[in-house]
Write a protein that holds these residues in place. Structure first.
Motif, PDB file in Angstrom:
ATOM      1  N   ASN A 196     -80.844 -59.257 -23.133  1.00 34.25           N
ATOM      2  CA  ASN A 196     -79.383 -59.132 -23.147  1.00 34.25           C
ATOM      3  C   ASN A 196     -78.898 -58.002 -24.048  1.00 34.25           C
ATOM      4  N   ASP A 197     -79.812 -57.194 -24.525  1.00 36.52           N
ATOM      5  CA  ASP A 197     -79.428 -56.110 -25.412  1.00 36.52           C
ATOM      6  C   ASP A 197     -78.515 -55.121 -24.691  1.00 36.52           C
ATOM      7  N   GLU A 198     -77.479 -54.673 -25.357  1.00 35.46           N
ATOM      8  CA  GLU A 198     -76.477 -53.802 -24.748  1.00 35.46           C
ATOM      9  C   GLU A 198     -77.043 -52.443 -24.337  1.00 35.46           C
ATOM     10  N   LEU A 199     -78.034 -51.943 -25.070  1.00 33.02           N
ATOM     11  CA  LEU A 199     -78.599 -50.643 -24.728  1.00 33.02           C
ATOM     12  C   LEU A 199     -79.284 -50.667 -23.361  1.00 33.02           C
ATOM     13  N   LEU A 200     -79.937 -51.781 -23.036  1.00 31.90           N
ATOM     14  CA  LEU A 200     -80.591 -51.896 -21.735  1.00 31.90           C
ATOM     15  C   LEU A 200     -79.574 -51.884 -20.609  1.00 31.90           C
ATOM     16  N   TRP A 201     -78.507 -52.639 -20.761  1.00 32.35           N
ATOM     17  CA  TRP A 201     -77.493 -52.718 -19.707  1.00 32.35           C
ATOM     18  C   TRP A 201     -76.670 -51.431 -19.633  1.00 32.35           C
ATOM     19  N   GLN A 202     -76.508 -50.778 -20.758  1.00 34.14           N
ATOM     20  CA  GLN A 202     -75.827 -49.485 -20.744  1.00 34.14           C
ATOM     21  C   GLN A 202     -76.647 -48.466 -19.943  1.00 34.14           C
ATOM     22  N   GLY A 203     -77.965 -48.485 -20.140  1.00 40.67           N
ATOM     23  CA  GLY A 203     -78.830 -47.594 -19.374  1.00 40.67           C
ATOM     24  C   GLY A 203     -78.786 -47.877 -17.891  1.00 40.67           C
ATOM     25  N   LEU A 204     -78.735 -49.158 -17.513  1.00 39.65           N
ATOM     26  CA  LEU A 204     -78.640 -49.519 -16.099  1.00 39.65           C
ATOM     27  C   LEU A 204     -77.327 -49.029 -15.493  1.00 39.65           C
ATOM     28  N   CYS A 205     -76.240 -49.205 -16.232  1.00 39.50           N
ATOM     29  CA  CYS A 205     -74.934 -48.765 -15.727  1.00 39.50           C
ATOM     30  C   CYS A 205     -74.917 -47.254 -15.492  1.00 39.50           C
ATOM     31  N   LYS A 206     -75.364 -46.489 -16.476  1.00 37.64           N
ATOM     32  CA  LYS A 206     -75.248 -45.040 -16.383  1.00 37.64           C
ATOM     33  C   LYS A 206     -76.282 -44.427 -15.439  1.00 37.64           C
ATOM     34  N   SER A 207     -77.392 -45.131 -15.190  1.00 37.88           N
ATOM     35  CA  SER A 207     -78.362 -44.603 -14.235  1.00 37.88           C
ATOM     36  C   SER A 207     -77.916 -44.820 -12.799  1.00 37.88           C
ATOM     37  N   THR A 208     -77.073 -45.816 -12.558  1.00 37.04           N
ATOM     38  CA  THR A 208     -76.584 -46.102 -11.204  1.00 37.04           C
ATOM     39  C   THR A 208     -75.221 -45.485 -10.963  1.00 37.04           C
ATOM     40  N   TRP A 209     -74.336 -45.578 -11.939  1.00 37.53           N
ATOM     41  CA  TRP A 209     -72.998 -44.980 -11.852  1.00 37.53           C
ATOM     42  C   TRP A 209     -72.892 -43.968 -13.001  1.00 37.53           C
ATOM     43  N   SER A 263     -68.440 -51.592  -6.054  1.00 36.21           N
ATOM     44  CA  SER A 263     -69.145 -50.795  -5.051  1.00 36.21           C
ATOM     45  C   SER A 263     -69.234 -51.532  -3.716  1.00 36.21           C
ATOM     46  N   LEU A 264     -69.503 -52.823  -3.781  1.00 34.32           N
ATOM     47  CA  LEU A 264     -69.541 -53.618  -2.552  1.00 34.32           C
ATOM     48  C   LEU A 264     -68.163 -53.661  -1.893  1.00 34.32           C
ATOM     49  N   THR A 265     -67.131 -53.763  -2.722  1.00 37.48           N
ATOM     50  CA  THR A 265     -65.768 -53.756  -2.185  1.00 37.48           C
ATOM     51  C   THR A 265     -65.453 -52.409  -1.554  1.00 37.48           C
ATOM     52  N   PHE A 266     -65.855 -51.327  -2.193  1.00 40.81           N
ATOM     53  CA  PHE A 266     -65.624 -49.982  -1.651  1.00 40.81           C
ATOM     54  C   PHE A 266     -66.320 -49.821  -0.301  1.00 40.81           C
ATOM     55  N   ARG A 326     -74.577 -43.103  -6.148  1.00 39.08           N
ATOM     56  CA  ARG A 326     -75.351 -43.060  -4.911  1.00 39.08           C
ATOM     57  C   ARG A 326     -75.340 -44.402  -4.175  1.00 39.08           C
ATOM     58  N   THR A 327     -74.523 -45.348  -4.598  1.00 37.23           N
ATOM     59  CA  THR A 327     -74.507 -46.667  -3.968  1.00 37.23           C
ATOM     60  C   THR A 327     -73.357 -46.834  -2.986  1.00 37.23           C
ATOM     61  N   LEU A 328     -72.567 -45.776  -2.766  1.00 47.54           N
ATOM     62  CA  LEU A 328     -71.423 -45.868  -1.876  1.00 47.54           C
ATOM     63  C   LEU A 328     -71.839 -45.555  -0.448  1.00 47.54           C
ATOM     64  N   ASN A 329     -71.307 -46.310   0.495  1.00 47.70           N
ATOM     65  CA  ASN A 329     -71.610 -46.113   1.901  1.00 47.70           C
ATOM     66  C   ASN A 329     -71.031 -44.779   2.376  1.00 47.70           C
ATOM     67  N   TRP A 330     -71.878 -43.924   2.950  1.00 43.58           N
ATOM     68  CA  TRP A 330     -71.443 -42.565   3.264  1.00 43.58           C
ATOM     69  C   TRP A 330     -70.420 -42.539   4.398  1.00 43.58           C
ATOM     70  N   LYS A 331     -70.487 -43.503   5.303  1.00 36.95           N
ATOM     71  CA  LYS A 331     -69.497 -43.536   6.381  1.00 36.95           C
ATOM     72  C   LYS A 331     -68.116 -43.895   5.834  1.00 36.95           C
ATOM     73  N   LYS A 332     -68.061 -44.890   4.951  1.00 36.87           N
ATOM     74  CA  LYS A 332     -66.788 -45.254   4.325  1.00 36.87           C
ATOM     75  C   LYS A 332     -66.296 -44.141   3.415  1.00 36.87           C
ATOM     76  N   LEU A 333     -67.222 -43.484   2.738  1.00 36.00           N
ATOM     77  CA  LEU A 333     -66.845 -42.382   1.850  1.00 36.00           C
ATOM     78  C   LEU A 333     -66.256 -41.220   2.644  1.00 36.00           C
ATOM     79  N   ARG A 334     -66.814 -40.956   3.801  1.00 42.59           N
ATOM     80  CA  ARG A 334     -66.288 -39.883   4.636  1.00 42.59           C
ATOM     81  C   ARG A 334     -64.862 -40.180   5.080  1.00 42.59           C
ATOM     82  N   ILE A 335     -64.605 -41.421   5.440  1.00 36.62           N
ATOM     83  CA  ILE A 335     -63.244 -41.813   5.830  1.00 36.62           C
ATOM     84  C   ILE A 335     -62.286 -41.669   4.658  1.00 36.62           C
TER      85      ILE A 335
END
Length: 319
Positions: free
Chosen positions: A103-116, A143-146, A178-187
């Motif tokens: 639950n260390d914040e540094l681990l979750w911070q790394g996950l957030c910034k590596s994906t977004w 991201s799922l909502t987007f 890189r987790t956004l759907n490209w078809k929705k992003l194009r629209i």
């Protein structure tokens, strides 16, 4: 030979003892007793040769009985390095065993910034009770909502304070995600041209060959499936950005944004011609040079030939 006779006599002696204890042993049972003794003898011979397989197997079995390594017994730096290779799901599972570490914040911070890679909230003072683990869940939910409805997804990010209501901030978020759907992003980009403008300026095409730069552009901003106004807008914006990133090259080749626009359109048509299975008679290099120079006369024949070779060898620019 003496050792062989000794083994035979020893095996007979063991068989007699077994017979005396049980009263009767079948031939198969006697064979098992003999084979076990031979196996034991082979272990002893291997030990004499310097490789004690018996002890190696015994040590391996004892390690398996010990179970996995307890990360809490390792130095914290090493434990965090090991856990940093886990994804969010595995890290949540690891927190059931190593609650303080996983639950260390540094681990979750790394996950957030590596994906977004970019969020407005990264550059702000965190509010009271802020948690990167909670932020990861919100980013994943957004991201799922987007991917279902882009407008609702962006509104969700803004409601949680993750993104500022700014075209530049939204463009940076899209560029680094890189987790956004490209078809929705194009629209979404077709409807939000202000975000598209800022997104184009984030690309750096300096010292890149034109087809390779066009591929990189369409990897972030996917081309529409059909020709139309939106495709023309994308090529126009790319042409101006490419010229702005390579002013010296443009002067050397005598190219303008309009000439780059013609070349881009020619490259897209050539990509379709060479990669489509429905086109039987592929365009030759000579035909491509002739047709392209007819539309843009100031372009050198060698440069257009290199463009053809790139598409022929590497493939489609907008696949």
């Amino acid at each position: 030979m003496g050792q062989g006779l000794w083994r035979v006599a020893r095996n007979q002696h063991l068989q007699q003892e077994a017979y005396g204890e049980t009263g009767y042993l079948s031939r198969e049972q006697s064979r098992r007793v003999a084979s076990s003794n031979i196996s034991h003898t082979s272990h002893r011979k291997q030990a004499q040769g310097g490789i004690d397989i018996y002890h190696l197997l015994k040590a391996r079995k004892s390690k398996e009985q010990e179970g996995f390594i307890n990360l809490e017994m390792l130095p914290p730096e090493l434990s965090f390095t090991i856990l940093s290779y886990l994804n969010a799901t595995d890290l949540c599972l690891a927190s059931c065993v190593w609650q303080d570490l996983a639950n260390d914040e540094l681990l979750w911070q790394g996950l957030c910034k590596s994906t977004w890679g970019h969020c407005s909230i990264y550059n702000k003072n965190p509010p009271l009770g802020f948690s990167f683990r909670k932020l990861y869940m919100q980013l994943d939910e957004g991201s799922l909502t987007f991917n279902a409805n882009p407008e609702e997804g962006v509104s969700y990010f803004m409601s949680k304070g993750i993104l500022d209501d700014s075209p530049k901030e939204i463009a940076k978020f899209i560029f680094c995600t890189r987790t956004l759907n490209w078809k929705k992003l194009r629209i979404y980009l077709d409807e939000r041209r202000d975000v598209l403008d800022d997104l184009v300026t984030l690309h750096n095409f300096r010292n890149q060959f034109l087809p390779n730069a066009l591929r990189e552009f369409f990897r972030h901003i996917h081309a529409p499936e059909e020709r139309g106004e939106y495709l023309e807008t994308l090529i126009t914006k790319f042409s101006h950005r490419f010229c702005a990133c390579n002013p010296d090259l443009m002067r050397e080749l005598g190219l303008s944004p309009d000439a780059v626009y013609v070349l881009c359109y020619s490259l897209i048509l050539l990509s379709i011609d060479l990669t489509s299975p429905h086109v039987k008679n592929k365009m030759s290099k000579r035909e491509f040079i002739r047709n392209t120079r007819r539309a843009a006369q100031n372009i050198s024949e060698d440069f257009v030939g290199h463009l053809y070779d790139n598409i022929y060898l590497i493939g489609h620019v907008a696949a």
